[in-house]
Design an enzyme around this catalytic site. Structure first.
Site, PDB file in Angstrom:
ATOM      1  N   THR A 127      -0.175   3.722  -3.670  1.00 53.45           N
ATOM      2  CA  THR A 127      -1.758   4.486  -3.402  1.00 53.45           C
ATOM      3  C   THR A 127       0.097   5.858  -3.167  1.00 53.45           C
ATOM      4  O   THR A 127       0.997   6.048  -3.007  1.00 53.45           O
ATOM      5  CB  THR A 127      -1.624   4.639  -2.190  1.00 53.45           C
ATOM      6  OG1 THR A 127      -2.293   5.910  -1.369  1.00 53.45           O
ATOM      7  CG2 THR A 127      -0.976   3.885  -1.117  1.00 53.45           C
ATOM      8  N   TYR A 151      -1.100   2.823   7.176  1.00 58.66           N
ATOM      9  CA  TYR A 151      -1.782   2.858   5.771  1.00 58.66           C
ATOM     10  C   TYR A 151      -0.949   2.634   4.251  1.00 58.66           C
ATOM     11  O   TYR A 151      -0.498   1.941   2.987  1.00 58.66           O
ATOM     12  CB  TYR A 151      -3.043   3.124   5.187  1.00 58.66           C
ATOM     13  CG  TYR A 151      -3.383   3.600   3.893  1.00 58.66           C
ATOM     14  CD1 TYR A 151      -3.767   1.935   2.853  1.00 58.66           C
ATOM     15  CD2 TYR A 151      -3.235   4.876   2.431  1.00 58.66           C
ATOM     16  CE1 TYR A 151      -4.096   2.635   1.557  1.00 58.66           C
ATOM     17  CE2 TYR A 151      -3.798   4.704   1.637  1.00 58.66           C
ATOM     18  CZ  TYR A 151      -4.251   3.128   1.047  1.00 58.66           C
ATOM     19  OH  TYR A 151      -4.691   3.325  -0.362  1.00 58.66           O
TER      20      TYR A 151
END
Length: 350
Positions: A127, A151
Site C-alpha cells: 500500500t 495499517y
C-alpha cells in the site's frame, strides 16, 4: 527486465483473499490470461459469489498451516498472490493488534509454508500507506517510508520480512504499493461489494444512487487547485493486470525481487471526483465540508516509472470517467443482486 511471454506456465496460482474486492479482480485477470487458480478465503469480508466459477475455491484461513500446505502441495502451486488481510485505516488505529495479526503475523505463517513447500514466487498486496505523509506530492519507491498508522506499518513490516526471506531462501517477491483503488470489472463480473466501504468513489456512487445521504469532504484549505485533497485513483482492473505482469516478472528472473508503485501518476481532488460522479450519474450529491483529518497529506500521487520500465503493464482505464462509470454500473447491479444468489462455482477439497 520486460516480460516477453517466455515463462513456462507450470502449476497453479494460489490467490489468498480472492473473494474480496481486489482479489476477485486478480482472479479474473489470471483466469483470462490462462492460469489455473485456487482461491483461499475465510469469507470474513469476501463473498463466495464473487469468485469466478472457473477458479477452484477453498474456504479457510491463511494461518491454517495444515490447510495451506495441503493446497500448495496437492495443486502444485507455482506462485502465491497474497491479498488476505485487513485494510481499514481508522480501524487499525483503534485495534492495531488485529492488523499486526491479520496482516503481519498471518503473512509470516503463509511465507513459512511457502518456503517449506518450495513455492518460489509471491506477489504481495502492499500500500501507498507505507509512505505516510510524504514531503512531496509525487512519490517514487525511494521516497522515505514513514507510515502514520498501524495499517501502513503492518504492511511495511511484511515488505521487510519478504526482503529478508528472499535473501535467505529460494524465493522472490514483488510488493505492489497501491494508491487509491476504485472502479469495477468493465464486464460487470465483480466489484466493490463491502457494506460501509470507505473508498471515496464508492461512497460518492452510493450517495448518487440514494444509498447515502451525503458525502463528507475533509479539508478544503489544502494547497491544491480547489483546496481539497488530491489522490491518484487506479482502476481495479488495471491493478489486477499489474499483478499478472508482476507474476511474469518474477518467473522470468527468479533471482530478482521488486517493490513497485501502482498508480497512474496523475491526481484528482475530492471535488473533482464528486463533480465527475454527479455529471455521469445525472444526480446531485449533498456535500458537507469538514475540517482536515490528522495525517492526511494534501496530495499523494504515484511515480509509476518503475513498473512501466520493468514490465509491459500499461493502464487501459485511466480516465476518471471510466472508473466512475464502471463503479456506477456495478453499484446498480449489486442493488439488484438477490441475497445469496448462486453463481455456479465449484467447491474442491483441500
Amino acid at each position: 527486465m520486460i516480460f516477453d511471454g517466455s515463462s513456462e506456465r507450470r502449476g497453479s496460482i494460489l490467490v489468498t483473499g480472492g473473494a474480496g474486492y481486489i482479489g476477485s479482480h486478480a482472479v479474473l485477470a489470471l483466469l483470462d490470461a490462462g492460469w489455473p487458480v485456487i482461491v483461499l478465503d475465510n469469507l470474513t469480508t469476501g463473498f463466495r459469489w464473487a469468485v469466478d466459477p472457473r477458479a477452484s475455491f477453498v474456504e479457510g484461513d491463511v494461518t491454517d498451516s495444515a490447510l495451506v500446505r495441503s493446497i500448495l502441495t496437492y495443486h502444485e502451486v507455482a506462485a502465491i498472490m497474497h491479498f488476505a488481510g485487513s485494510v481499514v485505516v481508522p480501524e487499525s488505529v483503534v485495534d492495531p493488534l488485529k492488523y499486526y495479526g491479520n496482516n503481519t503475523a498471518a503473512t509470516c505463517s503463509l511465507l513459512r509454508n511457502a518456503v517449506d513447500c518450495g513455492v518460489p514466487h509471491i506477489v504481495f498486496s502492499s500500500t501507498a500507506a507505507t509512505y505516510g505523509s510524504p514531503d512531496v506530492a509525487q512519490v517514487c519507491e525511494n521516497t522515505p517510508t514513514r507510515p502514520i498508522n498501524p495499517y501502513g506499518r503492518s504492511k511495511l513490516v511484511v515488505e521487510a520480512m519478504l526482503a529478508d526471506a528472499a535473501a535467505a531462501y529460494p524465493i522472490n517477491y514483488c510488493a505492489l504499493r497501491y494508491f487509491n483503488v476504485a472502479g469495477a470489472d468493465p464486464a460487470g463480473r465483480t466489484g466493490q461489494s463491502t457494506a460501509g466501504a470507505t473508498h471515496l468513489i464508492k461512497v460518492c456512487v452510493e450517495a448518487a444512487l440514494g444509498r447515502r445521504e451525503l458525502v463528507e469532504v475533509y479539508g478544503t484549505d489544502y494547497d491544491t487547485h480547489d483546496g481539497t485533497g488530491v489522490r491518484d485513483y487506479i482502476h481495479v482492473s488495471d491493478l489486477a493486470d499489474a499483478h499478472v505482469h508482476a507474476l511474469h516478472l518474477l518467473m522470468d528472473d527468479p533471482e530478482a525481487s521488486h517493490t513497485m508503485n501502482c498508480g497512474y501518476g496523475t491526481g484528482f481532488s475530492v471535488l473533482d471526483v464528486l463533480d465527475a460522479v454527479e455529471r455521469i450519474s445525472g444526480r446531485e450529491i449533498r456535500r458537507v465540508m469538514r475540517p482536515r483529518r490528522p495525517g492526511d497529506p494534501a496530495a499523494l500521487i504515484a511515480d509509476n516509472n518503475l513498473i512501466l520500465s520493468r514490465t509491459r503493464w500499461r493502464p487501459r482505464h485511466a480516465r476518471l470517467g471510466d472508473i466512475v462509470r464502471h463503479a456506477l454500473a456495478w453499484e446498480d447491479q449489486l442493488a439488484r443482486r438477490k441475497p445469496g444468489q448462486p453463481v455456479g462455482q465449484r467447491e474442491i477439497a483441500a
